[in-house]
Design a protein around this motif. Structure first.
Motif, PDB file in Angstrom:
ATOM      1  N   UNK A   1      35.107  45.130  44.120  1.00  0.00           N
ATOM      2  CA  UNK A   1      35.634  44.780  45.436  1.00  0.00           C
ATOM      3  C   UNK A   1      35.816  43.272  45.609  1.00  0.00           C
ATOM      4  N   UNK A   2      35.410  42.497  44.618  1.00  0.00           N
ATOM      5  CA  UNK A   2      35.499  41.037  44.711  1.00  0.00           C
ATOM      6  C   UNK A   2      36.872  40.552  44.272  1.00  0.00           C
ATOM      7  N   UNK A   3      37.381  39.565  44.980  1.00  0.00           N
ATOM      8  CA  UNK A   3      38.584  38.854  44.560  1.00  0.00           C
ATOM      9  C   UNK A   3      38.211  37.383  44.449  1.00  0.00           C
ATOM     10  N   UNK A   4      38.191  36.883  43.218  1.00  0.00           N
ATOM     11  CA  UNK A   4      37.705  35.536  42.963  1.00  0.00           C
ATOM     12  C   UNK A   4      38.854  34.543  42.837  1.00  0.00           C
ATOM     13  N   UNK A   5      38.571  33.301  43.232  1.00  0.00           N
ATOM     14  CA  UNK A   5      39.566  32.235  43.235  1.00  0.00           C
ATOM     15  C   UNK A   5      39.504  31.444  41.938  1.00  0.00           C
ATOM     16  N   UNK A   6      40.662  31.252  41.340  1.00  0.00           N
ATOM     17  CA  UNK A   6      40.742  30.515  40.085  1.00  0.00           C
ATOM     18  C   UNK A   6      40.288  29.070  40.280  1.00  0.00           C
TER      19      UNK A   6
ATOM     20  N   UNK B   1      50.023  27.464  28.503  1.00  0.00           N
ATOM     21  CA  UNK B   1      49.723  27.147  29.898  1.00  0.00           C
ATOM     22  C   UNK B   1      49.740  28.439  30.699  1.00  0.00           C
ATOM     23  N   UNK B   2      48.597  28.773  31.256  1.00  0.00           N
ATOM     24  CA  UNK B   2      48.491  29.999  32.042  1.00  0.00           C
ATOM     25  C   UNK B   2      48.798  29.723  33.509  1.00  0.00           C
ATOM     26  N   UNK B   3      49.354  30.727  34.179  1.00  0.00           N
ATOM     27  CA  UNK B   3      49.599  30.663  35.616  1.00  0.00           C
ATOM     28  C   UNK B   3      48.277  30.409  36.336  1.00  0.00           C
ATOM     29  N   UNK B   4      48.216  29.326  37.117  1.00  0.00           N
ATOM     30  CA  UNK B   4      46.967  28.964  37.781  1.00  0.00           C
ATOM     31  C   UNK B   4      46.820  29.606  39.157  1.00  0.00           C
ATOM     32  N   UNK B   5      47.797  30.390  39.592  1.00  0.00           N
ATOM     33  CA  UNK B   5      47.677  31.089  40.869  1.00  0.00           C
ATOM     34  C   UNK B   5      47.057  32.464  40.744  1.00  0.00           C
TER      35      UNK B   5
ATOM     36  N   UNK C   1      32.420  49.257  39.372  1.00  0.00           N
ATOM     37  CA  UNK C   1      33.806  48.837  39.528  1.00  0.00           C
ATOM     38  C   UNK C   1      34.455  48.466  38.205  1.00  0.00           C
ATOM     39  N   UNK C   2      35.662  47.978  38.299  1.00  0.00           N
ATOM     40  CA  UNK C   2      36.424  47.583  37.110  1.00  0.00           C
ATOM     41  C   UNK C   2      36.988  46.188  37.299  1.00  0.00           C
ATOM     42  N   UNK C   3      37.446  45.618  36.197  1.00  0.00           N
ATOM     43  CA  UNK C   3      38.031  44.276  36.214  1.00  0.00           C
ATOM     44  C   UNK C   3      39.544  44.368  36.041  1.00  0.00           C
ATOM     45  N   UNK C   4      40.252  43.544  36.799  1.00  0.00           N
ATOM     46  CA  UNK C   4      41.706  43.474  36.670  1.00  0.00           C
ATOM     47  C   UNK C   4      42.154  42.023  36.808  1.00  0.00           C
ATOM     48  N   UNK C   5      43.040  41.644  35.927  1.00  0.00           N
ATOM     49  CA  UNK C   5      43.614  40.305  35.986  1.00  0.00           C
ATOM     50  C   UNK C   5      44.970  40.337  35.296  1.00  0.00           C
ATOM     51  N   UNK C   6      45.904  39.571  35.835  1.00  0.00           N
ATOM     52  CA  UNK C   6      47.216  39.452  35.207  1.00  0.00           C
ATOM     53  C   UNK C   6      47.712  38.030  35.408  1.00  0.00           C
ATOM     54  N   UNK C   7      48.162  37.440  34.327  1.00  0.00           N
ATOM     55  CA  UNK C   7      48.743  36.104  34.475  1.00  0.00           C
ATOM     56  C   UNK C   7      49.830  35.898  33.433  1.00  0.00           C
ATOM     57  N   UNK C   8      50.808  35.107  33.818  1.00  0.00           N
ATOM     58  CA  UNK C   8      51.899  34.764  32.917  1.00  0.00           C
ATOM     59  C   UNK C   8      51.516  33.517  32.123  1.00  0.00           C
ATOM     60  N   UNK C   9      52.063  33.436  30.925  1.00  0.00           N
ATOM     61  CA  UNK C   9      51.826  32.298  30.044  1.00  0.00           C
ATOM     62  C   UNK C   9      53.136  31.620  29.687  1.00  0.00           C
ATOM     63  N   UNK C  10      53.079  30.322  29.595  1.00  0.00           N
ATOM     64  CA  UNK C  10      54.162  29.573  28.993  1.00  0.00           C
ATOM     65  C   UNK C  10      53.637  28.995  27.691  1.00  0.00           C
TER      66      UNK C  10
END
Length: 531
Positions: free
Chosen positions: A101-106, A90-94, A276-285
């Motif tokens: 320059x884009x910030x996209x919504x999950x 289960x990934x963090x959905x926030x 540009x570049x891509x960045x994402x970080x999320x926690x997993x359970x």
């Protein structure tokens, strides 16, 4: 339209091709019992039949008990259950995805998940490159990664394959999706290429389903098999981009997505670096646990080691923890499981009167909806060696309304089982029609495909809205896929009759249906000496 015999839920033994000693017997499908199976499995009590939930326990117990009541032998040694070790991830959905320059919504603009068993996934400042369709297919002379090093990069790609985009029948398979068009392949290839992340651009026509299906299928808990390295070789980030978000991404790079998509469908396309570049970080359970396949065996009288399989996956999408919506999956696939149980009853009854020479293995696997996981485990840890499985008849959604004068064929010129389908349909006064949505790649989206990978030919029986055009856009993989007591179920009776004909023939005639097209499937079957 198809006309039933005087008893509409009857299957004549002669139609099944059994011995003359059983000519006088008549088998009937129990309409009320089928209703009970569907209504039970698709009830709110079962919570959408999510793997590793109470819904799993209820589902597998129900199926196993029905198999036992019918006198089927346990299909895995002394058990009706085959353990399937997997992880619920289960990934963090926030999470937010940054692309330049884009910030996209999950959810509304992208989805992202991983199959790695790790508490945190992070991709930081990863260069982005558009790799067309993300395909490396030597047999088609196509390699979107030729001369390209994408290690540590984020690859952005189109769904489906160039054949669909161009409608050129000489390119791949034209309008019909190949395995190279499936999202599963694209992630696998990106991982082989060393990418840090892969983002597939969703298009409804090319994918075969709307964005809502992507969102519902990827924003909750997902399941995966686990290897000794905790899936360290898997792609770190498996993502989808909404088409609107993709247009923004390309506009940011002063590129035209439509023009590049056209170019990507032509031989010789060269990848394009994005700004540009891509960045994402999320926690997993991650929760390590065992799910289960269910297996019931009807032993053959003369060649018990040779097996015909009849199958339907039992799982669906479970319950959404954020909003409480239950995805009951009545058509997909409570109807399929009900069909397998009823076929087990009918064929067991026939077997007692005129035993089948080969064995019939009735199965219901876990976690189909999250990547054919139960089927993949069975394929690599079979209770019956793949070389002894004659054919795999797979039900994934049935026609719950009125009978039809046709049945759909998924794939064309794939295996000799298509001939069995043609002949059985003809015996019912029906025709065989090609898949009306070949671009959706249904041939690669259900459990039979995992068995095909180890050489076993199969037939897919799927009816998702043949009589109900509202089903795909508004009910498929949505909470609205509920049981309705006003369903006539005449279409189910018709299709179950057809499957019974094919299964009985294969269980008696000694045939080994062959692959027709050159493929890895055919090569694998040849290793078993059956091609």
């Amino acid at each position: 339209m198809f006309t039933f015999p005087s008893k509409p839920w009857a299957v004549l033994c002669l139609a099944l091709g059994v011995s003359a000693s059983a000519e006088a017997a008549e088998l009937t499908f129990d309409k009320q019992q089928i209703r009970t199976h569907i209504a039970t499995l698709a009830s709110d009590e079962y919570g959408g039949r999510g793997p590793l939930t109470r819904g799993e326990t209820l589902s597998i117990d129900y199926i196993a008990q029905e198999f036992a009541k019918l006198g089927l032998k346990p299909g895995n040694g002394d058990s009706y259950l085959q353990p399937v070790p997997l992880a619920q991830v289960t990934a963090d959905q926030g999470v937010t995805l940054k692309l330049g320059q884009l910030e996209l919504t999950n959810g509304s603009e992208f989805t992202a998940r991983t199959q790695r068993i790790t508490p945190r996934i992070e991709v930081k400042d990863s260069p982005m490159v558009f790799v067309g369709y993300g395909i490396n297919a030597p047999e088609y002379g196509w390699n979107d990664y030729a001369g390209l090093d994408v290690r540590g990069k984020t690859v952005v790609m189109l769904v489906n394959d160039p054949g669909f985009a161009t409608q050129d029948p000489t390119l791949f398979k034209g309008n019909a999706m190949t395995y190279y068009g499936r999202w599963t392949y694209k992630y696998e290839e990106a991982a082989r290429q060393g990418a840090a992340a892969a983002l597939i651009i969703h298009q409804t026509d090319a994918a075969g389903y709307a964005w809502g299906v992507v969102q519902n299928s990827n924003t909750g808990s997902k399941y995966t098999l686990v290897d000794a390295s905790n899936n360290a070789s898997e792609l770190p980030v498996m993502g989808w981009l909404h088409q609107d978000a993709a247009h923004k991404l390309f506009k940011q790079s002063r590129l035209d997505l439509a023009a590049l998509s056209q170019a990507a469908a032509q031989p010789g396309f060269k990848p394009v670096t994005l700004t540009g570049t891509a960045s994402i970080r999320f926690d997993n359970t991650a929760r390590m646990a065992e799910s289960h396949n269910v297996l019931g065996l009807l032993p053959g009288s003369e060649m018990p080691e040779e097996v015909v399989m009849i199958h339907a996956h039992w799982d669906h999408l479970g319950t959404n923890k954020s909003d409480g919506h239950i995805y009951n999956g009545a058509i997909d696939n409570a109807t399929g499981v009900a069909g397998v149980i009823e076929l087990a009853r009918v064929l067991s009854e026939q077997h007692r009167q005129a035993p089948f020479k080969r064995s019939i293995l009735f199965s219901s696997f876990t976690a189909e909806e999250t990547g054919l996981i139960g089927a993949s485990h069975f394929a690599t840890h079979p209770t019956v060696p793949a070389g002894q499985i004659v054919a795999f008849l797979n039900i994934d959604g049935m026609n719950v309304d009125n009978a039809l004068d046709y049945i759909l064929r998924y794939g064309d010129g794939v295996s000799e089982l298509e001939g069995y389908l043609e002949r059985a349909a003809r015996s019912q006064g029906r025709t065989v029609r090609p898949d009306p949505r070949p671009q959706a790649g249904l041939l690669y989206r259900s459990d039979h495909f995992a068995l095909a990978k180890v050489g076993v030919p199969g037939l897919l029986f799927m009816s998702l809205g043949d009589n109900d055009p509202d089903y795909i856009p508004h009910r498929y993989h949505k909470p609205a896929d509920d049981y309705h007591p006003d369903w006539s179920l005449e279409g189910m009776a018709q299709d179950l009759s057809l499957m019974a004909i094919i299964a009985a023939q294969l269980a008696n005639n000694g045939d080994w249906p062959k692959w027709l097209e050159a493929s890895e499937f055919r090569k694998r079957r040849a290793l078993d000496g059956r091609q």
